[in-house]
Design a protein around this motif. Sequence first.
Motif, PDB file in Angstrom:
ATOM      1  N   UNK A 160       0.824  -1.205   0.000  1.00 27.81           N
ATOM      2  CA  UNK A 160       0.000   0.000   0.000  1.00 27.81           C
ATOM      3  C   UNK A 160       0.862   1.260   0.000  1.00 27.81           C
ATOM      4  N   UNK A 161       1.896   1.257   0.805  1.00 28.46           N
ATOM      5  CA  UNK A 161       2.783   2.427   0.876  1.00 28.46           C
ATOM      6  C   UNK A 161       3.457   2.660  -0.468  1.00 28.46           C
ATOM      7  N   UNK A 162       3.982   1.602  -1.078  1.00 30.77           N
ATOM      8  CA  UNK A 162       4.669   1.742  -2.359  1.00 30.77           C
ATOM      9  C   UNK A 162       3.697   2.223  -3.441  1.00 30.77           C
ATOM     10  N   UNK A 163       2.492   1.658  -3.465  1.00 26.23           N
ATOM     11  CA  UNK A 163       1.514   2.090  -4.472  1.00 26.23           C
ATOM     12  C   UNK A 163       1.108   3.547  -4.279  1.00 26.23           C
ATOM     13  N   UNK A 164       0.855   3.960  -3.046  1.00 24.29           N
ATOM     14  CA  UNK A 164       0.482   5.357  -2.804  1.00 24.29           C
ATOM     15  C   UNK A 164       1.609   6.310  -3.167  1.00 24.29           C
ATOM     16  N   UNK A 165       2.837   5.936  -2.865  1.00 29.81           N
ATOM     17  CA  UNK A 165       3.959   6.807  -3.221  1.00 29.81           C
ATOM     18  C   UNK A 165       4.171   6.845  -4.725  1.00 29.81           C
ATOM     19  N   UNK A 166       3.934   5.736  -5.407  1.00 29.92           N
ATOM     20  CA  UNK A 166       4.097   5.705  -6.856  1.00 29.92           C
ATOM     21  C   UNK A 166       2.993   6.508  -7.547  1.00 29.92           C
ATOM     22  N   UNK A 167       1.759   6.356  -7.077  1.00 28.26           N
ATOM     23  CA  UNK A 167       0.626   7.046  -7.709  1.00 28.26           C
ATOM     24  C   UNK A 167       0.682   8.543  -7.438  1.00 28.26           C
ATOM     25  N   UNK A 168       0.907   8.919  -6.184  1.00 25.70           N
ATOM     26  CA  UNK A 168       0.884  10.338  -5.828  1.00 25.70           C
ATOM     27  C   UNK A 168       2.211  11.030  -6.077  1.00 25.70           C
ATOM     28  N   UNK A 169       3.273  10.273  -6.133  1.00 26.17           N
ATOM     29  CA  UNK A 169       4.580  10.788  -6.514  1.00 26.17           C
ATOM     30  C   UNK A 169       5.025  12.012  -5.749  1.00 26.17           C
ATOM     31  N   UNK A 170       5.264  13.077  -6.475  1.00 24.86           N
ATOM     32  CA  UNK A 170       5.824  14.287  -5.882  1.00 24.86           C
ATOM     33  C   UNK A 170       4.777  15.171  -5.231  1.00 24.86           C
ATOM     34  N   UNK A 171       3.505  14.774  -5.296  1.00 27.63           N
ATOM     35  CA  UNK A 171       2.470  15.607  -4.683  1.00 27.63           C
ATOM     36  C   UNK A 171       2.378  15.378  -3.175  1.00 27.63           C
ATOM     37  N   UNK A 172       3.172  14.456  -2.644  1.00 26.67           N
ATOM     38  CA  UNK A 172       3.192  14.239  -1.195  1.00 26.67           C
ATOM     39  C   UNK A 172       3.841  15.432  -0.520  1.00 26.67           C
ATOM     40  N   UNK A 173       3.179  15.953   0.490  1.00 25.96           N
ATOM     41  CA  UNK A 173       3.834  16.969   1.302  1.00 25.96           C
ATOM     42  C   UNK A 173       4.584  16.251   2.430  1.00 25.96           C
ATOM     43  N   UNK A 174       5.223  17.029   3.283  1.00 25.14           N
ATOM     44  CA  UNK A 174       6.047  16.421   4.332  1.00 25.14           C
ATOM     45  C   UNK A 174       5.210  15.625   5.327  1.00 25.14           C
TER      46      UNK A 174
END
Length: 171
Positions: free
Chosen positions: A123-137
């Motif tokens: 789940x973590x890998x998929x969310x980071x891959x899908x949302x990419x650089x739009x993650x804030x801190x």
Amino acid sequence: MAPRARGHAMATLVTRVITLAILAASVVVMATTARTEYDLIYLLDEDFGQIHDMSFQDLYTYRYVLSVAAIGCAYTLVLISVAAIAVVQGQRIGGTGFAWFLIFMDVVLCALLTSGGAAGLGLVVDNQRINGKSFDSGHRKFYTSFDASCGLLLAAAVCTVVMIMISVSSK
């Protein structure tokens, strides 16, 4: 109990204590991780600025991983007492059938811990891959903590494998 058998019982007890500590750390990390964000849906309505808390309860995967860690803690806590009694009394509790039952239950626990850790990491890998650089801190911190908690679950699974190997070699 022979010195070799006492050594196996002591090694099992120590490994179970380490497993319990790892599982407890996983539960604590997961349950205390929270992130507050402004929900953009509410920014468009009249409820401007409503705050949304994101935690392990927001997705089913978080709940599953927390449940797996809690079940692992409870199971390990019960078997720590059995292992401690075996070490103190100097003999096995139950017969060979009981020992094989415990080995089977350890295998089931290992499969459960592995599936929980893998589901969370996926789940973590998929969310980071899908949302990419739009993650804030805040998002990044939340997912990093959850990632660490799932890694601890996988470490507990490795400890369970070691327990299984010790149990099988002592029978």
